[in-house]
Design an enzyme around this catalytic site. Structure first.
Site, PDB file in Angstrom:
ATOM      1  N   HIS A 102       4.904  24.132  26.237  1.00 52.81           N
ATOM      2  CA  HIS A 102       5.413  25.213  26.859  1.00 52.81           C
ATOM      3  C   HIS A 102       4.234  26.014  27.371  1.00 52.81           C
ATOM      4  CE1 HIS A 102       5.160  26.073  22.580  1.00 52.81           C
ATOM      5  NE2 HIS A 102       4.959  27.349  22.750  1.00 52.81           N
ATOM      6  N   HIS A 104       3.365  29.919  28.479  1.00 53.30           N
ATOM      7  CA  HIS A 104       4.065  31.202  28.399  1.00 53.30           C
ATOM      8  C   HIS A 104       3.517  32.193  29.534  1.00 53.30           C
ATOM      9  CE1 HIS A 104       4.568  31.530  23.996  1.00 53.30           C
ATOM     10  NE2 HIS A 104       3.920  30.531  23.849  1.00 53.30           N
TER      11      HIS A 104
HETATM   12  P1  AMP Z   1       4.027  29.049  20.612  1.00 49.86           P
HETATM   13  O1  AMP Z   1       3.211  29.687  19.458  1.00 49.86           O
HETATM   14  O2  AMP Z   1       3.007  28.750  21.835  1.00 49.86           O
HETATM   15  O3  AMP Z   1       4.362  27.592  20.142  1.00 49.86           O
HETATM   16  O4  AMP Z   1       5.120  29.595  21.037  1.00 49.86           O
HETATM   17  C1  AMP Z   1       6.673  29.504  20.788  1.00 49.86           C
HETATM   18  C2  AMP Z   1       7.444  30.470  21.383  1.00 49.86           C
HETATM   19  O5  AMP Z   1       8.830  30.048  21.352  1.00 49.86           O
HETATM   20  C3  AMP Z   1       7.391  31.821  20.338  1.00 49.86           C
HETATM   21  O6  AMP Z   1       6.854  32.684  21.477  1.00 49.86           O
HETATM   22  C4  AMP Z   1       8.722  32.174  20.078  1.00 49.86           C
HETATM   23  O7  AMP Z   1       9.101  33.240  20.174  1.00 49.86           O
HETATM   24  C5  AMP Z   1       9.312  31.163  21.127  1.00 49.86           C
HETATM   25  N1  AMP Z   1      10.525  30.607  20.445  1.00 49.86           N
HETATM   26  C6  AMP Z   1      11.073  30.188  19.412  1.00 49.86           C
HETATM   27  N2  AMP Z   1      12.304  29.609  19.436  1.00 49.86           N
HETATM   28  C7  AMP Z   1      12.906  29.915  20.459  1.00 49.86           C
HETATM   29  C8  AMP Z   1      14.090  29.466  21.223  1.00 49.86           C
HETATM   30  N3  AMP Z   1      15.137  28.982  20.636  1.00 49.86           N
HETATM   31  N4  AMP Z   1      14.510  30.018  22.337  1.00 49.86           N
HETATM   32  C9  AMP Z   1      13.355  30.649  23.156  1.00 49.86           C
HETATM   33  N5  AMP Z   1      12.080  30.901  22.428  1.00 49.86           N
HETATM   34  C10 AMP Z   1      11.877  30.600  21.383  1.00 49.86           C
END
Ligand code: AMP
Ligand code: ZN
Length: 139
Positions: A102, A104
């Site tokens: 993903h 950001h």
């Molecule tokens: P990362 O540290 O780059 O893997 O970030 C994962 C991101 O996903 C974090 O910013 C979380 O807040 C976000 N996240 C986790 N679960 C969900 C969800 N069900 N829907 C939307 N965002 C999420």
């Protein structure tokens, strides 16, 4: 494409789990981060599961980039932040917590301390409103 084990982002793609959607196309989906670091914090994912950058191909990466450009424009048009962070973490050692690739998009404002994550869940109504505003401002 399919549901990849217990991957939460695959669950969002399949519709088994909810999200506050900004937009989608054949290859990608953009939705609000549930624990936003700032208003407008958006994630862009490939619909097909890839754990991280090392599981991506250039075509899928281009599709994610194209969606991120559109969402970035919508963020600028609606929220007009001072800046915009675009980042992407690979591997737990890099801070990755969800193991489905993903990107950001994180609006940044002067004087706000820099952070990549928040532990505070966003308010559903606020997230829904922001998603709708962004969706309505896509180029
Ligand atoms: P990362 O540290 O780059 O893997 O970030 C994962 C991101 O996903 C974090 O910013 C979380 O807040 C976000 N996240 C986790 N679960 C969900 C969800 N069900 N829907 C939307 N965002 C999420
Ligand atoms: Zn997945």
């Amino acid at each position: 494409m399919g549901h990849h084990g217990d991957c939460i982002f695959c669950g969002i793609v399949s519709g088994a789990l909810p999200c506050f959607k900004v937009c989608e196309d054949d290859r990608t989906l953009a939705f609000m981060d549930l624990f936003p670091v700032a208003e407008g914090h958006t994630l862009i994912i490939p619909k097909r599961h890839a754990t991280d950058l090392f599981g991506m191909d250039s075509e899928t990466l281009s599709a994610v980039s194209a969606t991120s450009l559109r969402v970035a424009a919508a963020i600028r048009a609606t929220l007009a932040p001072d800046g915009l962070g675009v980042f992407q973490l690979n591997g737990a050692a890099a801070g990755q917590t969800v193991f489905h690739y993903h990107m950001h998009l994180l609006p940044r404002n002067e004087g706000v301390p820099f952070a990549l994550h928040s532990r505070v869940r966003g308010d559903d109504d606020a997230l829904r409103r922001t998603a709708e505003r962004l969706a309505g401002a896509l180029p």
